[in-house]
Design an enzyme around this catalytic site. Structure first.
Site, PDB file in Angstrom:
ATOM      1  N   THR A 152      -5.689   2.404  -7.301  1.00  0.00           N
ATOM      2  CA  THR A 152      -7.004   2.259  -6.500  1.00  0.00           C
ATOM      3  C   THR A 152      -7.711   3.617  -6.919  1.00  0.00           C
ATOM      4  O   THR A 152      -7.613   4.759  -6.576  1.00  0.00           O
ATOM      5  CB  THR A 152      -6.757   2.355  -5.114  1.00  0.00           C
ATOM      6  OG1 THR A 152      -6.003   1.148  -4.701  1.00  0.00           O
ATOM      7  CG2 THR A 152      -8.223   2.053  -4.344  1.00  0.00           C
ATOM      8  N   GLY A 188     -13.530 -10.866   0.276  1.00  0.00           N
ATOM      9  CA  GLY A 188     -14.256 -11.722   1.391  1.00  0.00           C
ATOM     10  C   GLY A 188     -14.243 -13.440   0.955  1.00  0.00           C
ATOM     11  O   GLY A 188     -14.652 -14.384   1.229  1.00  0.00           O
ATOM     12  N   LYS A 244      -7.653  -0.733  -9.844  1.00  0.00           N
ATOM     13  CA  LYS A 244      -8.269  -1.451  -8.860  1.00  0.00           C
ATOM     14  C   LYS A 244      -9.439  -0.912  -8.290  1.00  0.00           C
ATOM     15  O   LYS A 244      -9.521   0.221  -7.773  1.00  0.00           O
ATOM     16  CB  LYS A 244      -7.248  -1.734  -7.308  1.00  0.00           C
ATOM     17  CG  LYS A 244      -7.921  -2.408  -6.310  1.00  0.00           C
ATOM     18  CD  LYS A 244      -6.950  -2.560  -5.253  1.00  0.00           C
ATOM     19  CE  LYS A 244      -7.306  -3.299  -3.895  1.00  0.00           C
ATOM     20  NZ  LYS A 244      -7.793  -2.483  -3.149  1.00  0.00           N
ATOM     21  N   SER A 265       0.852  -1.188   0.048  1.00  0.00           N
ATOM     22  CA  SER A 265      -0.123   0.112  -0.148  1.00  0.00           C
ATOM     23  C   SER A 265       0.842   1.179  -0.016  1.00  0.00           C
ATOM     24  O   SER A 265       1.944   1.229   0.664  1.00  0.00           O
ATOM     25  CB  SER A 265      -0.770  -0.023   1.146  1.00  0.00           C
ATOM     26  OG  SER A 265      -1.621   1.229   1.291  1.00  0.00           O
ATOM     27  N   LEU A 315      -1.136   2.464  -5.500  1.00  0.00           N
ATOM     28  CA  LEU A 315      -1.024   3.833  -5.761  1.00  0.00           C
ATOM     29  C   LEU A 315      -2.253   4.670  -5.237  1.00  0.00           C
ATOM     30  O   LEU A 315      -3.260   4.628  -5.784  1.00  0.00           O
ATOM     31  CB  LEU A 315      -0.330   4.373  -7.001  1.00  0.00           C
ATOM     32  CG  LEU A 315      -0.214   5.804  -7.207  1.00  0.00           C
ATOM     33  CD1 LEU A 315       1.127   6.216  -6.270  1.00  0.00           C
ATOM     34  CD2 LEU A 315       0.104   6.453  -8.676  1.00  0.00           C
ATOM     35  N   TYR A 316      -2.118   5.545  -4.239  1.00  0.00           N
ATOM     36  CA  TYR A 316      -3.249   6.791  -4.064  1.00  0.00           C
ATOM     37  C   TYR A 316      -2.524   7.970  -4.681  1.00  0.00           C
ATOM     38  O   TYR A 316      -1.318   8.135  -4.577  1.00  0.00           O
ATOM     39  CB  TYR A 316      -3.486   6.890  -2.498  1.00  0.00           C
ATOM     40  CG  TYR A 316      -4.275   5.943  -1.911  1.00  0.00           C
ATOM     41  CD1 TYR A 316      -5.538   5.678  -2.482  1.00  0.00           C
ATOM     42  CD2 TYR A 316      -3.854   5.276  -0.892  1.00  0.00           C
ATOM     43  CE1 TYR A 316      -6.429   4.590  -1.997  1.00  0.00           C
ATOM     44  CE2 TYR A 316      -4.892   4.360  -0.397  1.00  0.00           C
ATOM     45  CZ  TYR A 316      -5.869   4.008  -0.661  1.00  0.00           C
ATOM     46  OH  TYR A 316      -6.940   3.271  -0.565  1.00  0.00           O
ATOM     47  N   ARG A 360     -15.344  -1.314   2.390  1.00  0.00           N
ATOM     48  CA  ARG A 360     -14.804  -0.043   3.172  1.00  0.00           C
ATOM     49  C   ARG A 360     -15.290   1.317   2.440  1.00  0.00           C
ATOM     50  O   ARG A 360     -15.115   2.406   3.234  1.00  0.00           O
ATOM     51  CB  ARG A 360     -13.418  -0.294   3.372  1.00  0.00           C
ATOM     52  CG  ARG A 360     -13.074  -1.354   4.295  1.00  0.00           C
ATOM     53  CD  ARG A 360     -11.654  -1.649   4.234  1.00  0.00           C
ATOM     54  NE  ARG A 360     -10.710  -0.838   5.258  1.00  0.00           N
ATOM     55  CZ  ARG A 360     -10.471  -0.924   6.465  1.00  0.00           C
ATOM     56  NH1 ARG A 360     -11.268  -1.708   7.021  1.00  0.00           N
ATOM     57  NH2 ARG A 360      -9.733  -0.019   6.687  1.00  0.00           N
TER      58      ARG A 360
HETATM   59  C1  LIG Z   1      -7.426  -2.829   6.876  1.00  0.00           C
HETATM   60  C2  LIG Z   1      -7.571  -2.604   5.378  1.00  0.00           C
HETATM   61  C3  LIG Z   1      -6.795  -1.378   4.874  1.00  0.00           C
HETATM   62  C4  LIG Z   1      -6.729  -1.453   3.505  1.00  0.00           C
HETATM   63  N1  LIG Z   1      -5.791  -0.643   2.813  1.00  0.00           N
HETATM   64  C5  LIG Z   1      -6.088  -0.411   1.514  1.00  0.00           C
HETATM   65  C6  LIG Z   1      -5.149   0.440   0.815  1.00  0.00           C
HETATM   66  O1  LIG Z   1      -4.193   1.091   1.534  1.00  0.00           O
HETATM   67  N2  LIG Z   1      -5.220   0.572  -0.487  1.00  0.00           N
HETATM   68  C7  LIG Z   1      -5.986   0.001  -1.160  1.00  0.00           C
HETATM   69  O2  LIG Z   1      -6.032   0.172  -2.242  1.00  0.00           O
HETATM   70  N3  LIG Z   1      -6.842  -1.076  -0.571  1.00  0.00           N
HETATM   71  C8  LIG Z   1      -6.911  -1.234   0.915  1.00  0.00           C
HETATM   72  N4  LIG Z   1      -7.749  -1.954   1.279  1.00  0.00           N
HETATM   73  C9  LIG Z   1      -8.675  -2.807   0.539  1.00  0.00           C
HETATM   74  C10 LIG Z   1      -7.762  -4.184   0.190  1.00  0.00           C
HETATM   75  O3  LIG Z   1      -6.930  -3.937  -0.889  1.00  0.00           O
HETATM   76  C11 LIG Z   1      -8.792  -5.245  -0.538  1.00  0.00           C
HETATM   77  O4  LIG Z   1      -9.493  -4.788  -1.510  1.00  0.00           O
HETATM   78  C12 LIG Z   1      -9.803  -5.919   0.582  1.00  0.00           C
HETATM   79  O5  LIG Z   1      -9.379  -6.088   1.622  1.00  0.00           O
HETATM   80  C13 LIG Z   1     -10.287  -7.283  -0.038  1.00  0.00           C
HETATM   81  O6  LIG Z   1     -11.106  -7.725   0.791  1.00  0.00           O
HETATM   82  P1  LIG Z   1     -10.932  -8.688   2.141  1.00  0.00           P
HETATM   83  O7  LIG Z   1     -10.363  -8.105   3.149  1.00  0.00           O
HETATM   84  O8  LIG Z   1     -12.293  -9.189   2.514  1.00  0.00           O
HETATM   85  O9  LIG Z   1      -9.908  -9.830   1.694  1.00  0.00           O
HETATM   86  C14 LIG Z   1      -7.497  -2.230   2.879  1.00  0.00           C
HETATM   87  C15 LIG Z   1      -8.491  -3.110   3.460  1.00  0.00           C
HETATM   88  C16 LIG Z   1      -8.520  -3.415   4.729  1.00  0.00           C
HETATM   89  C17 LIG Z   1      -9.451  -4.444   5.346  1.00  0.00           C
HETATM   90  C1  LIG Z   2      -4.110   7.475   5.299  1.00  0.00           C
HETATM   91  C2  LIG Z   2      -5.215   7.642   4.565  1.00  0.00           C
HETATM   92  C3  LIG Z   2      -6.100   6.861   4.027  1.00  0.00           C
HETATM   93  C4  LIG Z   2      -5.843   5.290   4.373  1.00  0.00           C
HETATM   94  C5  LIG Z   2      -6.741   4.274   3.605  1.00  0.00           C
HETATM   95  C6  LIG Z   2      -6.408   2.961   3.738  1.00  0.00           C
HETATM   96  C7  LIG Z   2      -7.513   1.978   3.068  1.00  0.00           C
HETATM   97  O1  LIG Z   2      -7.415   2.214   1.854  1.00  0.00           O
HETATM   98  C8  LIG Z   2      -8.565   1.724   3.866  1.00  0.00           C
HETATM   99  O2  LIG Z   2      -9.307   0.816   3.330  1.00  0.00           O
HETATM  100  O3  LIG Z   2      -8.316   1.635   5.238  1.00  0.00           O
END
Ligand SMILES: Cc1cc2nc3c(=O)[nH]c(=O)nc-3n(C[C@H](O)[C@H](O)[C@H](O)COP(=O)(O)O)c2cc1C
Ligand SMILES: CCCCCCC(=O)C(=O)O
Length: 385
Positions: A174, A309, A252, A124, A147-148, A279
């Site tokens: 993303t 999931g 993504k 990330s 990348l963000y 989320r």
């Molecule tokens: C705690 C957490 C942090 C995440 N952080 C990012 C992130 O920094 N960048 C991103 O593109 N997706 C992020 N995601 C989404 C994940 O890449 C992914 O799409 C998702 O977790 C898949 O679902 P699962 O947790 O049920 O396997 C995050 C998800 C979680 C649960």
């Molecule tokens: C630090 C700012 C944004 C964090 C986002 C991380 C993420 O993608 C997530 O689902 O949580």
């Protein structure tokens, strides 16, 4: 090679995994007992009422597997490839923020575990281990960089350059986070990053604000994103990214055939079906249901990845049958990390690999290409067969 990291990684590899943890759900339960509430809630929750969070899992049940029997399956392979790189299995690690809240070795441990399985690790932007640290501790892992896009374009470009120089193999943009979703538990907990951790890819002069500032919204995450990220990535941003990097660009967060089509027109190397682990927008479709629509639109023009999931080998089998090339896991990795660091992540992937192999064996599939679309049927269509 950074000595501290190597030594740390060597010793942590030996961390024992409780043999009673036999499935991803067991790891989740054990991790929940170990993690501080603020970290646990950040990891486990979804947006607002969490309907999509439940649906991501529940929807897996709506698909039935139709095994093919009377076939020789005595030799099998789960091998595949992505962007010309060979993988030993089609299960890979999705980007998740702040992995050091789960374990001191954080992203370095997860990347190493992925490498030991011969699969992909995605780092990330907002990781607690830097691009360079992860590259040093997992040199042989196939690594993608997520990348963000920052409002500061030169900062964004520097992140991409660093990933290229560190040997990452793709950039994952993303696009589902025009703003960070509303996660009620984070607001209740007044989420802040523990003070001993930092966003390791940023130095505090390049980005604005820290994750210790809750702002008015109650969670520092929303405040940080508001101050730093471009609000709403457009086709122009995607085209810009493709023009500035030599790496394949993956998009993504795609849930519709219309957006898959736009991404293809822009020239992406792969489309990643995701609702961000439920989320972002609550009420969007579960990814296993969105997948067939996107696969139909893409029609073989590029690989399609999926996440959301996936906690059983049979879920993964279903996604492969529906046309996914790779299935990514997010939270299961965090549960493995929290339970036993690198070894825990290794074991979570091992369990999913064995479960997938088991389903393949009992369904007449020797290779991934034997897993075909006619081997799954939606429950409401089954009676019509
Ligand atoms: C705690 C957490 C942090 C995440 N952080 C990012 C992130 O920094 N960048 C991103 O593109 N997706 C992020 N995601 C989404 C994940 O890449 C992914 O799409 C998702 O977790 C898949 O679902 P699962 O947790 O049920 O396997 C995050 C998800 C979680 C649960
Ligand atoms: C630090 C700012 C944004 C964090 C986002 C991380 C993420 O993608 C997530 O689902 O949580």
């Amino acid at each position: 090679m950074d000595k501290t990291i190597t030594e740390g990684a060597e010793s942590l590899k030996e961390e024992p995994v409780d043999g009673r943890l036999v499935c991803v759900h067991d790891f989740e339960t054990a991790a929940a007992a170990r993690l501080p509430l603020m970290a646990l809630d950040f990891y486990r929750t979804g947006a607002t009422s969490q309907v999509t969070l439940v649906e991501n899992r529940r929807a897996m049940r709506r698909w039935y597997i139709l095994p093919r029997l009377l076939r020789d399956v005595s030799t099998r392979s789960l091998g595949t490839s992505v962007f010309g790189h060979s993988l030993r299995l089609p299960i890979a690690i999705a980007p998740t923020a702040f992995q050091k809240m789960a374990h001191p070795m954080g992203e370095c441990a997860s990347a190493s575990a992925a490498g030991r399985h011969g699969t992909v690790f995605t780092l990330s932007t907002v990781a607690t281990s830097s691009i360079e640290e992860v590259a040093r501790s997992a040199p042989n892992t196939i690594k993608f960089f997520q990348l963000y896009i920052y409002k500061d374009r030169s900062l964004t470009e520097k992140l991409v350059r660093r990933a290229e120089e560190a040997g990452f193999r793709a950039v994952v943009l993303t696009v589902d986070s025009a703003t960070v979703g509303i996660r009620r538990a984070d607001i209740r907990n007044g989420f802040t990053l523990p003070p001993h951790l930092k966003l390791a890819n940023l130095d505090s002069t390049s980005d604005k604000g820290t994750l210790s500032d809750r702002g008015n919204g109650g969670s520092s995450i929303n405040e940080y994103a508001k101050n730093n990220f471009v609000e709403g990535i457009t086709r122009k941003d995607l085209a810009w990214l493709i023009s500035v990097t030599t790496l394949p660009v993956v998009v993504k967060g795609i849930l519709t055939s219309a957006d898959a089509s736009l991404a293809l027109q822009a020239g992406v190397a792969a489309v990643w079906v995701s609702n961000h682990g439920a989320r972002q927008v609550d009420g969007v479709p579960p990814t296993i249901e969105a997948l067939p629509h996107v696969v139909a639109e893409v029609n073989g023009r590029c690989p399609v990845f999926v996440d959301g999931g996936f906690t059983d080998g049979s879920d993964i089998f279903k996604a492969l049958a529906l046309g996914a090339s790779l299935v990514f896991i997010g939270r299961p990795v965090l549960w493995g990390l929290a339970c036993a660091g690198e070894q825990g992540v290794y074991q979570v992937i091992e369990i999913l690999k064995r479960e997938l192999d088991n389903v393949m064996t009992n369904s007449g599939c020797r290779t991934l290409s034997d897993i075909t679309r006619d081997m799954v049927v939606r429950r409401d269509q089954f009676s019509k067969l």
